[in-house]
Design a protein around this motif. Sequence first.
Motif, PDB file in Angstrom:
ATOM      1  N   GLU A  11       0.816  -1.210   0.000  1.00  0.00           N
ATOM      2  CA  GLU A  11       0.000   0.000   0.000  1.00  0.00           C
ATOM      3  C   GLU A  11       0.855   1.266   0.000  1.00  0.00           C
ATOM      4  O   GLU A  11       0.567   2.226  -0.712  1.00  0.00           O
ATOM      5  CB  GLU A  11      -0.923  -0.023   1.222  1.00  0.00           C
ATOM      6  N   THR A  15       0.806   4.223  -2.875  1.00  0.00           N
ATOM      7  CA  THR A  15       0.521   5.640  -2.603  1.00  0.00           C
ATOM      8  C   THR A  15       1.631   6.521  -3.155  1.00  0.00           C
ATOM      9  O   THR A  15       1.363   7.578  -3.729  1.00  0.00           O
ATOM     10  CB  THR A  15       0.328   5.899  -1.094  1.00  0.00           C
ATOM     11  N   ARG A  22      -3.250   7.726   1.589  1.00  0.00           N
ATOM     12  CA  ARG A  22      -3.576   6.321   1.841  1.00  0.00           C
ATOM     13  C   ARG A  22      -5.067   6.028   1.719  1.00  0.00           C
ATOM     14  O   ARG A  22      -5.451   4.915   1.354  1.00  0.00           O
ATOM     15  CB  ARG A  22      -3.079   5.913   3.225  1.00  0.00           C
ATOM     16  N   THR A  23      -5.917   7.027   1.996  1.00  0.00           N
ATOM     17  CA  THR A  23      -7.367   6.780   2.004  1.00  0.00           C
ATOM     18  C   THR A  23      -7.896   6.327   0.638  1.00  0.00           C
ATOM     19  O   THR A  23      -8.554   5.289   0.557  1.00  0.00           O
ATOM     20  CB  THR A  23      -8.139   8.017   2.514  1.00  0.00           C
ATOM     21  N   PRO A  24      -7.629   7.056  -0.468  1.00  0.00           N
ATOM     22  CA  PRO A  24      -8.161   6.572  -1.756  1.00  0.00           C
ATOM     23  C   PRO A  24      -7.549   5.241  -2.187  1.00  0.00           C
ATOM     24  O   PRO A  24      -8.217   4.420  -2.807  1.00  0.00           O
ATOM     25  CB  PRO A  24      -7.835   7.692  -2.742  1.00  0.00           C
ATOM     26  N   ARG A  26      -6.569   2.846  -0.127  1.00  0.00           N
ATOM     27  CA  ARG A  26      -7.237   1.831   0.696  1.00  0.00           C
ATOM     28  C   ARG A  26      -8.639   1.541   0.165  1.00  0.00           C
ATOM     29  O   ARG A  26      -9.071   0.397   0.077  1.00  0.00           O
ATOM     30  CB  ARG A  26      -7.289   2.291   2.154  1.00  0.00           C
ATOM     31  N   GLU A  27      -9.372   2.599  -0.220  1.00  0.00           N
ATOM     32  CA  GLU A  27     -10.721   2.419  -0.770  1.00  0.00           C
ATOM     33  C   GLU A  27     -10.680   1.642  -2.085  1.00  0.00           C
ATOM     34  O   GLU A  27     -11.525   0.772  -2.323  1.00  0.00           O
ATOM     35  CB  GLU A  27     -11.386   3.787  -0.975  1.00  0.00           C
ATOM     36  N   ALA A  28      -9.701   1.955  -2.924  1.00  0.00           N
ATOM     37  CA  ALA A  28      -9.559   1.227  -4.193  1.00  0.00           C
ATOM     38  C   ALA A  28      -9.241  -0.247  -3.934  1.00  0.00           C
ATOM     39  O   ALA A  28      -9.774  -1.139  -4.599  1.00  0.00           O
ATOM     40  CB  ALA A  28      -8.463   1.867  -5.045  1.00  0.00           C
ATOM     41  N   LEU A  30     -10.068  -2.016  -1.336  1.00  0.00           N
ATOM     42  CA  LEU A  30     -11.271  -2.690  -0.841  1.00  0.00           C
ATOM     43  C   LEU A  30     -12.222  -3.011  -1.989  1.00  0.00           C
ATOM     44  O   LEU A  30     -12.843  -4.083  -2.017  1.00  0.00           O
ATOM     45  CB  LEU A  30     -11.972  -1.838   0.218  1.00  0.00           C
ATOM     46  N   ARG A  31     -12.306  -2.098  -2.943  1.00  0.00           N
ATOM     47  CA  ARG A  31     -13.151  -2.377  -4.112  1.00  0.00           C
ATOM     48  C   ARG A  31     -12.573  -3.525  -4.937  1.00  0.00           C
ATOM     49  O   ARG A  31     -13.311  -4.391  -5.416  1.00  0.00           O
ATOM     50  CB  ARG A  31     -13.288  -1.111  -4.961  1.00  0.00           C
ATOM     51  N   LYS A  33     -10.827  -5.910  -3.823  1.00  0.00           N
ATOM     52  CA  LYS A  33     -11.097  -7.119  -3.037  1.00  0.00           C
ATOM     53  C   LYS A  33     -12.515  -7.605  -3.294  1.00  0.00           C
ATOM     54  O   LYS A  33     -12.742  -8.794  -3.514  1.00  0.00           O
ATOM     55  CB  LYS A  33     -10.890  -6.844  -1.548  1.00  0.00           C
ATOM     56  N   ASP A  34     -13.475  -6.673  -3.308  1.00  0.00           N
ATOM     57  CA  ASP A  34     -14.865  -7.039  -3.595  1.00  0.00           C
ATOM     58  C   ASP A  34     -15.012  -7.644  -4.984  1.00  0.00           C
ATOM     59  O   ASP A  34     -15.839  -8.527  -5.199  1.00  0.00           O
ATOM     60  CB  ASP A  34     -15.785  -5.809  -3.479  1.00  0.00           C
TER      61      ASP A  34
END
Length: 199
Positions: A11, A15, A22-24, A26-28, A30-31, A33-34
């Motif tokens: 990660e 970045t 880190r926030t976007p 991390r969100e990417a 997680l997506r 992963k989904d």
Amino acid sequence: MRLKPGEPLNEKEITAQFGLSRTPVREAMLRLKDDELIEIFPQSGTFVARIPMAKIPEAVIIRQALEAMAAEQAAQRRDPRALEILHAIIRDQQEAAAAGDLGRFHEVDEAFHAAISDAAGYPGIWRLAQTVKAQVDRCRRLTLPVPGRMARVIQEHQRVLAAMEAGDAAGARQALAEHLVAVLPDLEELRRTYPDYFV
């Protein structure tokens, strides 16, 4: 497939590479992963997911149901401008194949399928198909370097377009359905060639 199945992801490096916080990132992640494109193991790390072999046939069937209907509708409409766009896309694909540009070839292949949905008057069909095809795309990327594969894809696209131009709705539907299923016979060979890429 620039990042290989099983490859670790960091990660912090991502970045830095993209100049993001880190926030976007991390969100990417997680997506992704989904979408089953990455796997996150607490205490172990994050990795590019292996390709789930069992999910490929289902994705192909869903694409066939959606995109073959789009080809049928496009053949019934026979919009001259849409057919002209499809011819131009095939020419682009021939150029990419001649240059051995696999990335460009894949991009133009995507444009061809999107243009069929546009020609049908239902662009949402392609958007919906995209939600299920990520794993199929990963396999297709592995098959493109096989000698003769790009030429075969172009021939299949030409058959779809010829049926659409002739107003042969059933023929267009059948040609596109056969085109989409072409990846399935390759799966076992891909698994033998890249055993670490699949689960």
